[in-house]
Design a protein around this motif. Structure first.
Motif, PDB file in Angstrom:
ATOM      1  N   VAL A  49      40.303  16.227  34.737  1.00 34.53           N
ATOM      2  CA  VAL A  49      40.678  17.268  35.703  1.00 34.53           C
ATOM      3  C   VAL A  49      39.781  18.489  35.497  1.00 34.53           C
ATOM      4  O   VAL A  49      39.280  19.086  36.461  1.00 34.53           O
ATOM      5  CB  VAL A  49      42.176  17.652  35.553  1.00 34.53           C
ATOM      6  N   ALA A  50      39.553  18.854  34.226  1.00 32.08           N
ATOM      7  CA  ALA A  50      38.708  20.018  33.921  1.00 32.08           C
ATOM      8  C   ALA A  50      37.285  19.801  34.431  1.00 32.08           C
ATOM      9  O   ALA A  50      36.666  20.712  34.996  1.00 32.08           O
ATOM     10  CB  ALA A  50      38.710  20.282  32.414  1.00 32.08           C
TER      11      ALA A  50
ATOM     12  N   GLY B 213      33.661  21.576  41.239  1.00 30.95           N
ATOM     13  CA  GLY B 213      34.142  22.163  42.495  1.00 30.95           C
ATOM     14  C   GLY B 213      34.906  21.157  43.340  1.00 30.95           C
ATOM     15  O   GLY B 213      34.991  21.289  44.558  1.00 30.95           O
TER      16      GLY B 213
ATOM     17  N   GLU C 207      37.103  20.129  38.144  1.00 33.43           N
ATOM     18  CA  GLU C 207      37.127  21.546  38.507  1.00 33.43           C
ATOM     19  C   GLU C 207      35.723  22.142  38.385  1.00 33.43           C
ATOM     20  O   GLU C 207      35.271  22.870  39.264  1.00 33.43           O
ATOM     21  CB  GLU C 207      38.112  22.275  37.591  1.00 33.43           C
ATOM     22  N   LYS C 208      35.023  21.809  37.309  1.00 31.38           N
ATOM     23  CA  LYS C 208      33.653  22.301  37.121  1.00 31.38           C
ATOM     24  C   LYS C 208      32.750  21.853  38.256  1.00 31.38           C
ATOM     25  O   LYS C 208      31.790  22.524  38.612  1.00 31.38           O
ATOM     26  CB  LYS C 208      33.073  21.805  35.791  1.00 31.38           C
TER      27      LYS C 208
ATOM     28  N   ARG D  51      38.185  19.964  42.521  1.00 36.62           N
ATOM     29  CA  ARG D  51      39.599  19.938  42.140  1.00 36.62           C
ATOM     30  C   ARG D  51      40.519  19.673  43.353  1.00 36.62           C
ATOM     31  O   ARG D  51      41.545  19.004  43.219  1.00 36.62           O
ATOM     32  CB  ARG D  51      39.929  21.270  41.473  1.00 36.62           C
ATOM     33  N   GLU D  52      40.118  20.221  44.508  1.00 37.70           N
ATOM     34  CA  GLU D  52      40.912  20.038  45.738  1.00 37.70           C
ATOM     35  C   GLU D  52      41.199  18.570  46.067  1.00 37.70           C
ATOM     36  O   GLU D  52      42.162  18.267  46.765  1.00 37.70           O
ATOM     37  CB  GLU D  52      40.126  20.580  46.932  1.00 37.70           C
TER      38      GLU D  52
END
Ligand SMILES: Cc1cc2nc3c(=O)[nH]c(=O)nc-3n(C[C@H](O)[C@H](O)[C@H](O)COP(=O)(O)OP(=O)(O)OC[C@H]3O[C@@H](n4cnc5c(N)ncnc54)[C@H](O)[C@@H]3O)c2cc1C
Ligand SMILES: *[C@@H]1O[C@H](CO)[C@@H](O)[C@H](O)[C@H]1NC(C)=O
Length: 490
Positions: A76-77, A83, A80-81, A85-86
């Motif tokens: 998940v992290a 871009g 997110e990095k 995560r959505e």
């Protein structure tokens, strides 16, 4: 003002030409084969850096598969990095706070450790204890579980929305090589039944576990000692909602985790040649009904039996494949095509997303202005091989080690298995460490080494204090040594 407008216009024109080069001439900086977990992530990461990317996928229909359904917090992290995560939203994904291990009916909760903020931070005993005391004030890392196909659909949408990425429904058939230099120039493919070709400074192979292309670059094959058989249970009351369940007993492990509000995935490991699953004994279905069903928590059995009656049984091989360094000019192999580990610990997507983060950092335009600079790209690929090891070797070794332990069927490994469960029961660092490694949030191979031997010593201690005498502890030490040697370097 005028100057600014002219500049914007010029950039717009250039962008248009680059897009046209992809669409009409099939030329880009990067051609990626496979819009799965890895391919989509890398396409977006490189597109965001201003690279021109063609992403080829043999079927753009929403996949219906039994793989890649639980994403660890470390994944998940990484998402997110990138871009992205959505992509975990609007797919009815379920939050995962950790694991529930059920050993012969006895339960131990293994939450993901708090205060492991970023990948490079190790979880310290002191801190995690204070966090316990502070209660739920501090945010614990979360994983997500979901329907694989829905997540893939979201990832593909993100790739399609990126103005620097063109997604084409095409089946790659053969790599195009320069006959003088051996450099890979692109790929031949079938598009709507017609032969076609695509060219890039760099070709990335991300065609998954059964990769058609890796065979040209390595002679060793993936090793699979078991398969996961899958069922989808409806509205089943799980012993611990929002947790992955690992059920251990006489047979190989069973996993249960929610993949939607109403759906729960059951993955049942069946080692090759399991007597009760042989065709003569009625095959996998009979094994699931006669051996696995009675071993499950009683509350789960009705939904499991109903799924057995209703569903078509599906299975996937649980493969192991160590990574290799890429040395072929113009080519990079990634994802399951490069490296696989047993899916027991749900590590594959976490590895893929972290690889996408690392690769895009190493190939960033500030370091590598042009991807046609083959020697520079190859030098970065050597760095890639070593830098990814801290995370991937931990995930790979842990997956293989836990599988060997959880599927144990000889008395020595069974003793270790019991030691492992008792070790988890100690709580504190004895669970924070191992689950932090599994979650992809602790990246220190030494932490794995430490817990591995701690478990072994604990198993021996339990045996010794339970009145066991004779040479048994010595044999356990021996088996630990053998075990460790077998796993080293993976
Ligand atoms: C039973 C099982 C359960 C698993 N569960 C988990 C889990 O819970 N969590 C986790 O993190 N990992 C899990 N994994 C591992 C995870 O699924 C993989 O690591 C991950 O999907 C790898 O991504 P990839 O992009 O390399 O391959 P894939 O996601 O398989 O993508 C490959 C893509 O390439 C396309 N393709 C193939 N050939 C061609 C071609 N010739 N031309 C064009 N396109 C092509 C395919 O259609 C596909 O879209 C599991 C694996 C198994 C076997
Ligand atoms: C696409 O590439 C250009 C440079 O060629 C860059 O300025 C732009 O930000 C990129 N677009 C996206 C969506 O990342």
């Amino acid at each position: 003002m005028v100057g600014h407008n002219t500049h914007t216009l010029a950039v717009g024109k250039l962008q248009h030409k680059i897009e046209e080069a992809r669409r009409l001439h099939h030329e880009a900086d990067v051609v990626i084969i496979g819009a799965g977990i890895l391919g989509c992530a890398v396409a977006v990461a490189l597109g965001n850096q201003g690279r021109s990317v063609i992403l080829l996928e043999k079927s753009l229909k929403e996949p219906d598969r039994i793989v890649g359904e639980l994403l660890q917090p470390g994944g998940v992290a990484a998402l997110e990095k990138l871009g992205l995560r959505e992509c975990l939203e609007e797919i009815d994904a379920v939050k995962v706070y950790g694991y529930d291990v059920i050993y012969y009916g006895e339960e131990v909760r293994i939450p993901y450790p708090a205060n492991a903020v970023d990948g490079d931070d190790e979880v310290s005993v002191e801190k995690s204890r204070t966090d316990e005391m502070r209660g739920m004030k501090r945010k614990r890392p979360e994983g997500r579980s979901f329907h694989h196909g829905r997540f893939i659909r979201r990832l593909r949408e993100k790739a399609m929305q990126n103005t620097n990425v063109t997604v084409v429904e095409a089946t790659a058939t053969e790599l195009v090589r320069c006959s003088y230099t051996g450099k890979i120039l692109g790929v031949e493919a079938t598009v709507q039944g017609q032969p076609d070709s695509f060219f890039g400074d760099l070709t990335i192979i991300a065609d998954g576990y059964a990769s058609k292309f890796r065979k040209e670059f390595r002679t060793d094959l993936p090793i699979a000692r078991s398969k996961f058989w899958a069922l989808e249970l409806i509205d089943v009351p799980l012993p611990m909602p929002n947790h992955g369940h690992v059920i251990l007993g006489d047979g190989a492990p069973v996993l249960l985790y929610q993949i939607g509000t109403h759906e729960t995935r059951a993955l049942i490991d069946i080692p090759t040649n399991t007597p009760t699953a042989l065709p003569a004994a009625g095959g996998a279905k009979a094994h699931l009904r006669n051996v696995v069903l009675p071993s499950l928590p009683p509350a789960v059995r009705p939904a499991f039996a109903a799924a057995l009656d209703r569903d078509r049984l599906r299975s996937m091989p649980n493969s192991f494949l160590p990574p290799t360094t890429n040395r072929t000019p113009g080519l990079i192999i990634l994802g399951d095509a490069l490296n696989m580990r047993h899916p027991l610990t749900g590590g594959g997507m976490t590895v893929a997303f972290n690889d996408a983060v690392l690769l895009s950092a190493l190939l960033s335009p500030s370091t590598i202005p042009s991807l046609s600079d083959t020697p520079a790209v190859l030098a970065q690929m050597r760095k890639f091989h070593w830098q990814r090891k801290n995370l991937t070797s931990v995930i790979n070794i842990l997956a293989q080690a836990l599988y060997s332990l959880f599927a144990a069927n000889d008395s020595q490994l069974k003793a270790l298995q019991m030691g492992c469960f008792r070790y988890f029961k100690l709580g504190g660092n004895c669970v924070d460490g191992p689950v932090g490694l599994l979650a992809g949030i602790i990246r220190k191979p030494f932490v794995l080494f430490y817990h591995f031997f701690a478990v072994a010593l604990y198993a021996i201690w339990i045996y010794a204090t339970s009145g066991g005498v004779s040479k048994f502890p010595v044999r356990v030490v021996g088996s630990v040594g053998v075990f460790w040697k077998a796993l080293r370097g993976r």
